[in-house]
Design a protein around this motif. Structure first.
Motif, PDB file in Angstrom:
ATOM      1  N   ALA A   7       0.877  -1.300   0.120  1.00 46.72           N
ATOM      2  CA  ALA A   7       0.053  -0.063   0.146  1.00 46.72           C
ATOM      3  C   ALA A   7       0.733   1.260   0.052  1.00 46.72           C
ATOM      4  O   ALA A   7       0.578   2.204  -0.790  1.00 46.72           O
ATOM      5  CB  ALA A   7      -0.849   0.104   1.180  1.00 46.72           C
ATOM      6  N   ALA A   8       1.884   1.331   0.835  1.00 50.04           N
ATOM      7  CA  ALA A   8       2.820   2.433   0.747  1.00 50.04           C
ATOM      8  C   ALA A   8       3.511   2.555  -0.574  1.00 50.04           C
ATOM      9  O   ALA A   8       3.695   3.700  -0.964  1.00 50.04           O
ATOM     10  CB  ALA A   8       3.733   2.245   2.120  1.00 50.04           C
ATOM     11  N   LEU A   9       3.811   1.643  -0.872  1.00 54.47           N
ATOM     12  CA  LEU A   9       4.578   1.268  -2.363  1.00 54.47           C
ATOM     13  C   LEU A   9       3.656   2.032  -3.480  1.00 54.47           C
ATOM     14  O   LEU A   9       4.162   2.836  -4.247  1.00 54.47           O
ATOM     15  CB  LEU A   9       5.014   0.217  -2.816  1.00 54.47           C
ATOM     16  N   SER A  10       2.470   1.685  -3.520  1.00 54.86           N
ATOM     17  CA  SER A  10       1.505   2.248  -4.249  1.00 54.86           C
ATOM     18  C   SER A  10       1.427   3.977  -4.069  1.00 54.86           C
ATOM     19  O   SER A  10       1.353   4.547  -5.227  1.00 54.86           O
ATOM     20  CB  SER A  10       0.155   1.578  -4.141  1.00 54.86           C
ATOM     21  N   GLY A  11       1.306   4.158  -3.004  1.00 57.16           N
ATOM     22  CA  GLY A  11       1.289   5.749  -2.772  1.00 57.16           C
ATOM     23  C   GLY A  11       2.422   6.394  -3.200  1.00 57.16           C
ATOM     24  O   GLY A  11       2.292   7.522  -3.774  1.00 57.16           O
ATOM     25  N   ALA A  12       3.624   5.742  -3.157  1.00 60.88           N
ATOM     26  CA  ALA A  12       4.964   6.153  -3.600  1.00 60.88           C
ATOM     27  C   ALA A  12       4.903   6.661  -4.903  1.00 60.88           C
ATOM     28  O   ALA A  12       5.465   7.421  -5.500  1.00 60.88           O
ATOM     29  CB  ALA A  12       6.351   5.481  -2.977  1.00 60.88           C
ATOM     30  N   LEU A  13       4.363   5.402  -5.523  1.00 60.87           N
ATOM     31  CA  LEU A  13       4.506   5.510  -7.135  1.00 60.87           C
ATOM     32  C   LEU A  13       3.354   6.424  -7.631  1.00 60.87           C
ATOM     33  O   LEU A  13       3.597   6.997  -8.548  1.00 60.87           O
ATOM     34  CB  LEU A  13       4.145   4.078  -7.703  1.00 60.87           C
ATOM     35  N   LEU A  14       2.446   6.643  -7.012  1.00 57.97           N
ATOM     36  CA  LEU A  14       1.494   7.681  -7.575  1.00 57.97           C
ATOM     37  C   LEU A  14       2.240   9.182  -7.216  1.00 57.97           C
ATOM     38  O   LEU A  14       2.025   9.879  -7.952  1.00 57.97           O
ATOM     39  CB  LEU A  14       0.091   7.697  -6.558  1.00 57.97           C
TER      40      LEU A  14
END
Length: 76
Positions: A7-14
């Motif tokens: 989930a944190a990786l998804s936010g960082a990629l966004l």
């Protein structure tokens, strides 16, 4: 613990897909880690995972607020 990392990786990629930081191509793959994290997760956990992704993304995209407050708000 691994779904929270995704989930944190998804936010960082966004965040990386925004113009100042990275490249728009990140937006095409940014939600894949979040979808992997919420797959077969209970509803309450899926909600928390979405919240984590949103908070990480928001924290990475508020860099412009101090400049706006100084330039246009007249704040010191």
């Amino acid at each position: 613990m691994l779904p929270f990392f995704f989930a944190a990786l998804s936010g960082a990629l966004l965040t990386l897909s925004f113009p100042r930081v990275g490249h728009p191509a990140f937006a095409w793959v940014a939600l894949v880690p979040l979808l992997v994290a919420v797959y077969r997760a209970p509803r309450w956990q899926a909600g928390w995972l979405g919240l984590i992704a949103g908070v990480v993304h928001f924290a990475g995209t508020i860099y412009w607020i101090p400049n706006v407050m100084v330039d246009y708000g007249g704040l010191p």
